[in-house]
Design an enzyme around this catalytic site. Structure first.
Site, PDB file in Angstrom:
ATOM      1  CG  HIS A 307      -2.055   0.945   1.080  1.00 14.17           C
ATOM      2  ND1 HIS A 307      -1.953   2.283   1.397  1.00 14.17           N
ATOM      3  CD2 HIS A 307      -3.298   0.758   0.598  1.00 14.17           C
ATOM      4  CE1 HIS A 307      -3.093   2.872   1.130  1.00 14.17           C
ATOM      5  NE2 HIS A 307      -3.934   1.982   0.647  1.00 14.17           N
ATOM      6  CG  ASP A 364      -8.610  -4.177  -2.904  1.00 10.32           C
ATOM      7  OD1 ASP A 364      -9.792  -3.995  -2.602  1.00 10.32           O
ATOM      8  OD2 ASP A 364      -7.903  -3.324  -3.458  1.00 10.32           O
TER       9      ASP A 364
END
Ligand code: CMC
Length: 428
Positions: A307, A364
């Site tokens: 991320h 996700d």
């Protein structure tokens, strides 16, 4: 602490004020940079070090794995609030009273139909069209059917545009899926909750009434809340920048949907499930795929990992991992892909490559497993992300307009040819 930063260019010193946020984040305010330096600019590809705005909506601390909407911890909201309350909180700044929530919901319900001609547009798409492309197009098309939502000059105009899109967007989402499945296009019902209506519109069969299931309602509520905002990510920045030209809300949202579609952003949830299925079909050898992910010659990346901001853990992934176990257990679904996901995560969390780069499972990584257990097709996963992100995009767009932010227009450093004499075609 000094409250200025000093920048020295060619022996000349320039002083810039520091801006300190409510969580003590420090920014150098370079609004005057070009003026005082005679045109010097900054360069920061991917905006890794650039704050594009001051915002009071979402706080995240990537080092400590903290995410808060309007000051409330994501863990508390996911556990105790419902999606519509969170939408209100994000957009208007405070948790609603019952009266405020009832009015908000009633106003949204009044707008929960779309012009019947939208069906003609939907009909023109091939069944093979990706739902994200269809959703972006239909959201943009709403502008044509609701021209009054474009020029929003007052808070009332904004409110009307906001309840319109919150009412109509779930209809578009459901229709996008139903069209692909060859199911008749339907509507929700006045007496149902916001999330219940989404489930009804998505899953109702033409030959029997839809029965609500608390497990699905709670799971969807939680997933939507976890996706509802994430400060200045790619799609949100897109919404703000498109909106900054005073394009209307629906056009700005349509641009945000397109940005979300990419596999490095929201499209990762579809990519994760396809990756996990691929590993399963290839014999379940997670080590092979770990090696591929680490091989710089191989374009393969471990989807759902890493991320831009979280360099510790993604708090949303923690909540979703737990929810995946619960929802699959409650629904009595056994999915071997969940075991592959857990195996991959365990290996990555103790692997030098991932540890060094601070790569952790992101939001996700497990969400697709829940969506699939709920009966949502893989190609719809990113659409579900968009449905969750809708209030965040709206809140950010509204904040940008209320703060009267200038049109977004970055600079560049030109690295092309210097002036060249034009040659006619037969001289080239
Ligand atoms: N698998 C293998 N290596 C990775 C991965 C990954 N998923 N992610 C990053 N790296 C490596 C990358 O190769 C680089 O290595 P090196 O330093 O040796 O060059 C290092 O880690 C830093 O990566 P980066 O691409 O410079 O980091 P970034 O902040 O630009 O990208 C990211 C962040 C999310 C795009 C990236 O981690 C990625 O592509 N992840 C997979 C896609 C994904 O899951 N996206 C969903 C993000 S969360 C939901 C959302 O907000 O949209």
């Amino acid at each position: 602490m000094s409250n200025t930063a000093i920048l020295e260019i060619n022996g000349e010193k320039h002083e810039f004020p520091l801006i300190v946020g409510t969580e003590n984040e420090i920014g150098i305010d370079i609004k005057t940079l070009r003026g005082v330096t005679g045109g010097v600019t900054t360069i920061d590809p991917g905006y890794k070090n650039t704050g594009s705005c001051e915002s009071a909506i979402t706080f995240l601390n990537g080092e400590e794995g903290v995410l808060r909407y309007r000051g409330y911890a994501i863990e508390d909201l996911a556990e105790k609030a419902d999606f519509l309350e969170v939408a209100y909180l994000l957009i208007f700044g405070n948790l609603p009273t019952q009266e405020q929530l009832d009015k908000f919901h009633a106003d949204i319900k009044k707008e929960s139909v779309v012009d019947d001609d939208i069906k003609k547009i939907l009909d023109a798409f091939p069944k093979t069209a990706h739902p994200m492309g269809v959703l972006a197009s239909l959201t943009s098309a709403l502008t044509a059917f609701n021209p009054s939502s474009v020029n929003v000059d007052s808070e009332d105009d904004m409110y009307n545009a906001i309840v319109k899109i919150l009412g109509k967007f779930p209809v578009l989402v459901a229709w996008t899926m139903r069209k692909k499945q060859g199911l008749p296009l339907n509507y929700g019902s006045e007496d149902l909750g916001y999330v219940e209506n989404i489930l009804k519109m998505m899953f109702e069969k033409p030959n029997k009434p839809y029965e609500q299931n608390d497990i699905l309602i709670n799971a969807l509520d939680k997933l939507l809340i976890l996706h509802a905002d994430h400060e200045q990510n790619c799609s949100t920045s897109t919404v703000r920048i498109v909106g900054s030209s005073h394009a209307g809300l629906f056009a700005s949202l349509s641009a945000g949907i397109s940005a979300l579609w990419g596999p490095l952003h929201g499209g990762a949830n579809q990519a994760v499930l396809e990756m996990l299925e691929g590993i399963k079909e290839d014999g379940g050898d997670t080590k092979k795929y770990m090696a591929k992910a680490k091989d710089k010659e191989d374009p393969f990346r471990l989807m759902g990992f890493g991320h831009r901001v979280y360099k510790n853990f993604d708090p949303r992934a923690k909540i979703i991992k737990k929810a995946a176990d619960e929802v699959l257990g409650d629904l009595g679904v056994e999915d071997p892909v969940l075991d592959i996901a857990k195996g991959l995560a365990e290996e990555a969390l103790s692997d030098g490559y991932f540890v060094k780069r601070k790569l952790y499972p992101n939001v996700d990584f497990y969400s697709g497993i829940i969506y699939r257990a709920m009966g949502i097709p893989v190609e719809m996963f990113t659409v579900m992300f968009a449905l969750g992100r809708l209030p965040g995009w709206i809140a950010q767009w509204r904040e940008m307009r209320l703060r009267k932010e200038p049109i977004g227009r970055p600079r560049q450093i030109y690295i092309g040819e210097n002036h060249r004499e034009f040659k006619s075609i037969n001289e080239r």
